[in-house]
Design an enzyme around this catalytic site. Sequence first.
Site, PDB file in Angstrom:
ATOM      1  N   ASP A   1       0.865  -1.168   0.000  1.00 56.40           N
ATOM      2  CA  ASP A   1       0.000   0.000   0.000  1.00 56.40           C
ATOM      3  C   ASP A   1       0.909   1.227   0.000  1.00 56.40           C
ATOM      4  O   ASP A   1       1.827   1.319   0.813  1.00 56.40           O
ATOM      5  CB  ASP A   1      -0.867  -0.019   1.275  1.00 56.40           C
TER       6      ASP A   1
ATOM      7  N   ASP B   1      -3.199   4.671  -2.368  1.00 55.48           N
ATOM      8  CA  ASP B   1      -4.290   5.185  -1.561  1.00 55.48           C
ATOM      9  C   ASP B   1      -4.832   6.505  -2.128  1.00 55.48           C
ATOM     10  O   ASP B   1      -4.052   7.385  -2.523  1.00 55.48           O
ATOM     11  CB  ASP B   1      -3.739   5.416  -0.142  1.00 55.48           C
TER      12      ASP B   1
ATOM     13  N   GLU C   1      -6.636   3.533  -5.905  1.00 57.82           N
ATOM     14  CA  GLU C   1      -7.909   3.587  -5.184  1.00 57.82           C
ATOM     15  C   GLU C   1      -8.683   4.817  -5.651  1.00 57.82           C
ATOM     16  O   GLU C   1      -8.220   5.950  -5.477  1.00 57.82           O
ATOM     17  CB  GLU C   1      -7.693   3.684  -3.668  1.00 57.82           C
TER      18      GLU C   1
ATOM     19  N   HIS D   1     -11.328  -3.188   3.181  1.00 57.94           N
ATOM     20  CA  HIS D   1     -11.285  -2.821   4.601  1.00 57.94           C
ATOM     21  C   HIS D   1     -12.066  -1.546   4.902  1.00 57.94           C
ATOM     22  O   HIS D   1     -12.008  -1.067   6.026  1.00 57.94           O
ATOM     23  CB  HIS D   1      -9.825  -2.657   5.019  1.00 57.94           C
ATOM     24  N   ASP D   2     -12.735  -0.982   3.920  1.00 52.85           N
ATOM     25  CA  ASP D   2     -13.502   0.248   4.133  1.00 52.85           C
ATOM     26  C   ASP D   2     -15.006   0.047   3.969  1.00 52.85           C
ATOM     27  O   ASP D   2     -15.760   1.013   4.071  1.00 52.85           O
ATOM     28  CB  ASP D   2     -13.054   1.326   3.128  1.00 52.85           C
TER      29      ASP D   2
HETATM   30  C1  GLC Z   1      -8.262   5.068   1.919  1.00 52.34           C
HETATM   31  C2  GLC Z   1      -8.087   3.841   2.763  1.00 52.34           C
HETATM   32  C3  GLC Z   1      -8.767   4.081   4.071  1.00 52.34           C
HETATM   33  C4  GLC Z   1      -8.112   5.266   4.745  1.00 52.34           C
HETATM   34  C5  GLC Z   1      -8.144   6.483   3.838  1.00 52.34           C
HETATM   35  C6  GLC Z   1      -7.222   7.549   4.322  1.00 52.34           C
HETATM   36  O1  GLC Z   1      -9.590   5.298   1.599  1.00 52.34           O
HETATM   37  O2  GLC Z   1      -8.573   2.717   2.096  1.00 52.34           O
HETATM   38  O3  GLC Z   1      -8.727   2.959   4.894  1.00 52.34           O
HETATM   39  O4  GLC Z   1      -8.771   5.554   5.939  1.00 52.34           O
HETATM   40  O5  GLC Z   1      -7.697   6.166   2.545  1.00 52.34           O
HETATM   41  O6  GLC Z   1      -5.891   7.182   4.102  1.00 52.34           O
END
Ligand code: GLC
Length: 529
Positions: A100, A202, A265, A326-327
């Site tokens: 990541d 991210d 992402e 995970h979100d």
């Molecule tokens: C992304 C991650 C998430 C995190 C956010 C801030 O959306 O997947 O888990 O809280 O970024 O870094």
Amino acid sequence: MSDDYRWWQKGVVYQVYPRSFMDAGGDGIGDLPGIAARLDHLVRLGVDAVWLSPIYPSPMADFGYDISDYRGIHPLFGDMADFDALLEKAHGLGLKLILDFVPNHSSDRHPWFLESRSSRDNPKRDWYIWHDPAPGGGPPNNWLASFGGGAWTFDEATGQYYYHAFLPEQPDLNWRNPEVRAAMFDVLRFWLDKGVDGFRVDVIWHLIKDDRFRDNPPNPDWHEGMRGYDRHVHRYTTDRPEVHEVVRAMRRVVDEYDDRVLIGEIYLPVGRLVTYYGEDLSGVQLPFNFHLLLTAWNAPDVADLIRDYEAALPPGGWPNWVLGNHDNHRIASRVGRSQARVAAMLLLTLRGTPTLYYGDEIGMRDVPIPPDRVQDPSEKGDPGIGVGRDPCRTPMQWEGGEGAGFTTGEPWLPIAADADRVNVAVEAGRPRSMLTLHKALLALRRREPALHVGAGSLLETEGPILAYTRAHGESRFLVVLNFGPDPAAFDPPDGPWTTVLSTALDRAGETIDGRLALRPDEGLLLRAG
Ligand code: GLC
């Protein structure tokens, strides 16, 4: 030939949330030696690449998405020797390893930010996004933070505000500054030199914000029960045109190395999402497609999604699909246990690279979190509206008994109440388990070029049925999914077809020539001939 495709096109990605995968140290939090010890599960399952959520030093305000050293390993997870050993073991087993990369923001404890905030004329001042108060005082504009509240935090010592798209502990880096780019690209090279196979990047669509700091407009669709953040349309804080140049530069760094991948992402509508492939595919190879997480679970809507997404892809752009991460709420909680099996067949037979979230292969569900055990800042920022992410981040269920084979200590989040039934050990021995279904689907997908690289074609269907074919060379497969709880029927085109795998019962080897009867909640995979 399927040999003409890259590993990230043919393969299946598996996301590990390191805190919750396997705790070898006994402190209740997963770690790298734990992951290494469990890689054999991934090999038996039949996935090709592992993506690890952040493992770097971090104050853990956002559980690792607030990084204080981009080149280290958090002691909770182990040390660099543990990382090197994990990488070597993964490669030895034929697994790719994806890290990541969190470029949008660092931790407020990162030495860069400590310097930046130390004075207005510090050389790193401009590494973050600082702004004077509005003329009448208060924050410079109306920008909101994702986890609740405003996105500007005032720094008393220097009299300016800094911008954070997430927590105040996660100040946004200034990607307009070439020094920031150079420093972050060296971070990529550091890990690429070690041999990692790529990065999941991210919030890549956040990297550039409006240079005129214009107010975001209100969201006309906002209503009670939605996150405070969603009161606005994030026109000036995300998906800015200049971001694509940054993404291209990032891609050039990764392309200095052989055969690596960038996965971005991006939560955007399909039409905007696909722009992240970049002009002439110069952007990320896989802009994460989260639309299965966001689309209502019924055949017509999913069919529309597949059609729209395929139509929007740029020439040569490789599709991808995500069912869980995970979100978001786990798939088995969103659609129920029976439909989760249909969803697994969908994910693993659609055209494009699938990403599988740890635990979904055994049918893990969201675990209710008692108020005094809430950890996630998202839940704390917008309590009680169901945006908390702890429920989908609970410990992997390896076996029955206390600790579920995850830990000998006190787990950092509660373990599911049904872990004695829903776990790897129990399901490995059951022919009809979710785990066995995943193994069968993954084995077929790996064996059949039609399933991993074949052309896809959506068929005309009605009611609760979704159907499509996958074809490569002479080989042709048909997937028919019943999204409903009642029996349904479908007339397959140009038969005969032979059933290969059902999500609902044992029915391999039936010849179908004419009408196909589906059980409630049944997904069926058939082979031509
Ligand atoms: C992304 C991650 C998430 C995190 C956010 C801030 O959306 O997947 O888990 O809280 O970024 O870094």
